[in-house]
Design an enzyme around this catalytic site. Sequence first.
Site, short mmCIF file in Angstrom:
data_model
loop_
_atom_site.label_atom_id
_atom_site.label_comp_id
_atom_site.label_asym_id
_atom_site.label_seq_id
_atom_site.Cartn_x
_atom_site.Cartn_y
_atom_site.Cartn_z
N LYS A 168 0.80 -1.24 0.00
CA LYS A 168 0.00 0.00 0.00
C LYS A 168 0.83 1.29 0.00
CE LYS A 168 -2.95 -2.40 3.21
NZ LYS A 168 -3.89 -2.36 4.32
N ASP A 204 -7.28 -7.03 11.09
CA ASP A 204 -8.59 -6.37 11.00
C ASP A 204 -9.76 -7.36 10.95
OD1 ASP A 204 -7.92 -7.18 8.44
OD2 ASP A 204 -8.32 -5.27 7.49
#
Length: 463
Positions: A168, A204
């Site tokens: 990312k 997550d």
Amino acid sequence: PDSDPDSDPDPGSKALVQKHLERFHLSLEKLQEVSARLEEDMIRGLGKHTHHRAPVKMLPSFVRATPDGTEKGDFLALDLGGTNFRVLHVRVLEEEQKMLKMDSQICTIPQEIMLGTGEQLFSHIASCLGDFLECQNLKEQILPLGFTFSFPCEQKEIDKSFLIRWTKGFNCSGVEGKDVVKLLREAIHKRGDYDLGSVAMVNDTVGTMMSCGYKDQSCEIGMIIGTGTNACYMEEMKNVERVEGEEGRMCINTEWGGFGDDGSLKDIQTEFDVVVDKTSINPGVHIFEKMISGMYLGEIVRLLLVRLTQDELLFKGQTSEALLSAGRFETKFISDIEETDSGVENTQNILTELGLKWDQVDVHVVHLVCDTISSRSAHLCAAALATVANRIRVNRGLDHLKTTVGVDGTVYRKHPYFSKKLQATVRLLAPDCDITFLVSEDGSGKGAAMVTAVSQRLTCMLG
């Protein structure tokens, strides 16, 4: 448009459109086959001697229980997954069975820090955390912290997690191969103006399960279908061969997006899926995710629309610059086009915006293409979820399993029919499992705090 006679394609071209779309229609038998393959891959991922070659990684999370309602106290959560990160203060009230977000703050990470040294990054995080504690008058307290760090890591313990590689757009030097908890603690110690209690590293997906697990104690699966896709679930320790101990359970982060990376899904990959994979930033990796998740669905639809136009089955054979540009058909368009009441109007606006000349037949065909792609995604996701639920049921020697899945992600939340299709298909594929779906509230924030709360409760019990 269905009732309007002008909107129906003539039978000849309708058959040709269907021919392109039939590759995306998966029979129940095929979905059962996919489910059985995933089960094999999950077993390979758990195996001591097979996991290093397994496409489905089955990573131990070191989370050994779900909430039981006795958790209480003040917790911090740190959520780092992109160009900004969040700091939260969460309070868990045992009497009222409530998890309250007391306050939170978003901090940006400047480009130069994303590409700087690890020391700069963690010193920036420590400084933002310090400012937040100052504002909240919490600097004197030593609070436990849940740390959601959404990058590929190898976790060795609840508070030991080594970064495998940056993704990312991050590329901080001196962090890959290092324990990120240690780097954070060192940066805080260097400042010397506050301290942290115990730290729990949280994926997550695990956070999603845990944030729902406080509301519903039968929640033992977490699932995300958004930009990417993943799931976790409570596995029996005796099957987790890479971690010592036979007793109890541990939450396993499946990383099921990697299903198919060894070629096992070749038979259901269409030529359009192959192009999406080849032109992505990580060819050959996360094949299952590329057929399902929000980052790719719009592009699959775009490639199909281009092909249908080239075959003169759409827009009188006239493409547009926008339609021919990768990434220009957003996944969000699929949801807008499939909306019950405003769908036709939305479709017309989107096609006009993409510089296309359309008639009612085109509008109808575009809707059909979107429905085909989003339905396949829901069906494949259902096959994977059925695998997980059936595994829990068989693990526990039950004829019937009643369980809850905590879910998050834009595709699940925003698409008008995705969740309905997913749920209906899971019922067919896992008939002996009664599954409740709960949309998560802030898994990477509140969920991370709850992981810390549970791990503290277990430490006190053992203490």
